[in-house]
Design a protein around this motif. Sequence first.
Motif, short mmCIF file in Angstrom:
data_model
loop_
_atom_site.label_atom_id
_atom_site.label_comp_id
_atom_site.label_asym_id
_atom_site.label_seq_id
_atom_site.Cartn_x
_atom_site.Cartn_y
_atom_site.Cartn_z
N ILE A 280 -15.17 -8.12 3.30
CA ILE A 280 -14.89 -8.07 1.86
C ILE A 280 -15.14 -6.66 1.32
O ILE A 280 -14.37 -6.14 0.51
CB ILE A 280 -15.72 -9.13 1.12
N ASN B 294 -12.22 -4.43 2.63
CA ASN B 294 -11.00 -4.71 1.88
C ASN B 294 -11.12 -4.22 0.44
O ASN B 294 -10.20 -3.62 -0.11
CB ASN B 294 -10.72 -6.22 1.92
N ARG C 242 -10.47 -0.53 0.20
CA ARG C 242 -9.04 -0.19 0.24
C ARG C 242 -8.37 -0.48 -1.08
O ARG C 242 -7.50 0.26 -1.53
CB ARG C 242 -8.34 -0.97 1.37
N MET C 243 -8.78 -1.57 -1.72
CA MET C 243 -8.17 -1.94 -3.00
C MET C 243 -8.52 -0.93 -4.09
O MET C 243 -7.86 -0.87 -5.12
CB MET C 243 -8.61 -3.35 -3.40
N GLU C 244 -9.60 -0.16 -3.88
CA GLU C 244 -9.97 0.87 -4.84
C GLU C 244 -9.47 2.25 -4.40
O GLU C 244 -9.84 3.26 -4.98
CB GLU C 244 -11.50 0.92 -5.01
N GLY C 245 -8.68 2.26 -3.36
CA GLY C 245 -8.15 3.54 -2.89
C GLY C 245 -9.12 4.31 -2.01
O GLY C 245 -8.97 5.50 -1.80
N MET D 122 -6.15 7.20 -11.59
CA MET D 122 -6.79 7.08 -10.29
C MET D 122 -8.26 6.71 -10.43
O MET D 122 -8.87 6.90 -11.48
CB MET D 122 -6.67 8.42 -9.52
N SER D 123 -8.82 6.25 -9.37
CA SER D 123 -10.21 5.82 -9.36
C SER D 123 -11.16 7.00 -9.60
O SER D 123 -10.90 8.11 -9.18
CB SER D 123 -10.49 5.18 -8.00
N TYR E 93 0.83 -1.21 0.00
CA TYR E 93 0.00 0.00 0.00
C TYR E 93 0.86 1.26 0.00
O TYR E 93 0.49 2.28 -0.58
CB TYR E 93 -0.95 0.01 1.21
N ALA F 125 -3.45 -4.40 8.06
CA ALA F 125 -2.27 -4.04 7.27
C ALA F 125 -2.64 -3.16 6.08
O ALA F 125 -1.84 -2.36 5.60
CB ALA F 125 -1.56 -5.31 6.78
N SER F 126 -3.88 -3.31 5.60
CA SER F 126 -4.33 -2.52 4.46
C SER F 126 -4.78 -1.12 4.87
O SER F 126 -5.16 -0.32 4.03
CB SER F 126 -5.49 -3.22 3.75
N GLY G 44 -3.46 4.14 -3.12
CA GLY G 44 -4.69 4.36 -3.89
C GLY G 44 -5.10 3.16 -4.71
O GLY G 44 -5.57 3.30 -5.84
N GLY G 45 -4.96 1.95 -4.16
CA GLY G 45 -5.38 0.75 -4.88
C GLY G 45 -4.19 0.01 -5.45
O GLY G 45 -3.98 0.00 -6.66
#
Lengths: 102, 158
Positions: B26, B29, B32-35, B1-2, A78, B109-110, A83-84
């Motif tokens: 889910i 998480n 976070r994976m999409e920012g 960026m998203s 991260y 951690a994310s 940002g993903g």
Amino acid sequence: METQVNTLNVDRNQEGYLTDFSQWNKEVGEQIAKEEGIEMTPRHWEVINWIQEQVKADKALSIRGIKKSGVLDIKEFYALFPGGPLKISTKIAGVPKPKSCI
Amino acid sequence: MSTTKVKKMLFILSKATIENVYAAFIMANGARMEGIEAEIFFTFFGLEAVQKKKLNNLHVATVGNPAMHIPTMVGGLPGMEAIATRMMKKEMEKLDMPPVDEFLEILSASGVKLWGCKLAVDMFHLEEKDLIDDMDGILTIGDFYNRADQDGTQMLFV
């Protein structure tokens, strides 16, 4: 963003992912990273190389996979690609966007 | 960026059934994976998901759950919950879904903030040592509302 895509002269889908990995080289990766606001360091490239190896070996990429990778932990992932991270790192690596939800 | 307009997701997890806990995890998480920033407020039975002694023994609800497609009375028989839970865990493992303890590590951690609800912690006579070490603290619901400190914040009750 689009103009930079054109100067690269590579085929990319709507989201900016390369559609043909054979067109990828470090310069392409560098350029995509710049679009994402990331300055590449040797550590970034180590991760990108690892991602490319995983994809070549037909292994699915996921955040859980990063945790188990032994290459880096999730926190660093991260930090390197804010940002993903999975989305952005795969784009830089020239591989398809992972389909996993985890 | 998203391109999403969602900037921050605040989840309130109030249940301890596997299906609800995983839904919240889910989604957090995935954010976070999409920012997108994400935080989870564990309240009432949701606190079981962050209690060291209980988190790996969560169950599927077999009673009052029409999607199980078994008669309610059968769902209430001894052992049914354990069987259904085992089956679901097997399917989840196939999809590479982590168990609850590992999932919590991933979330923390994310950068997902994990909060315990003060009222529920008091009600169930819990102490901080009963909860996982990755907890970010104990908050009142008022404190949690104040975490919605930017435009594009969404709050979801699970």
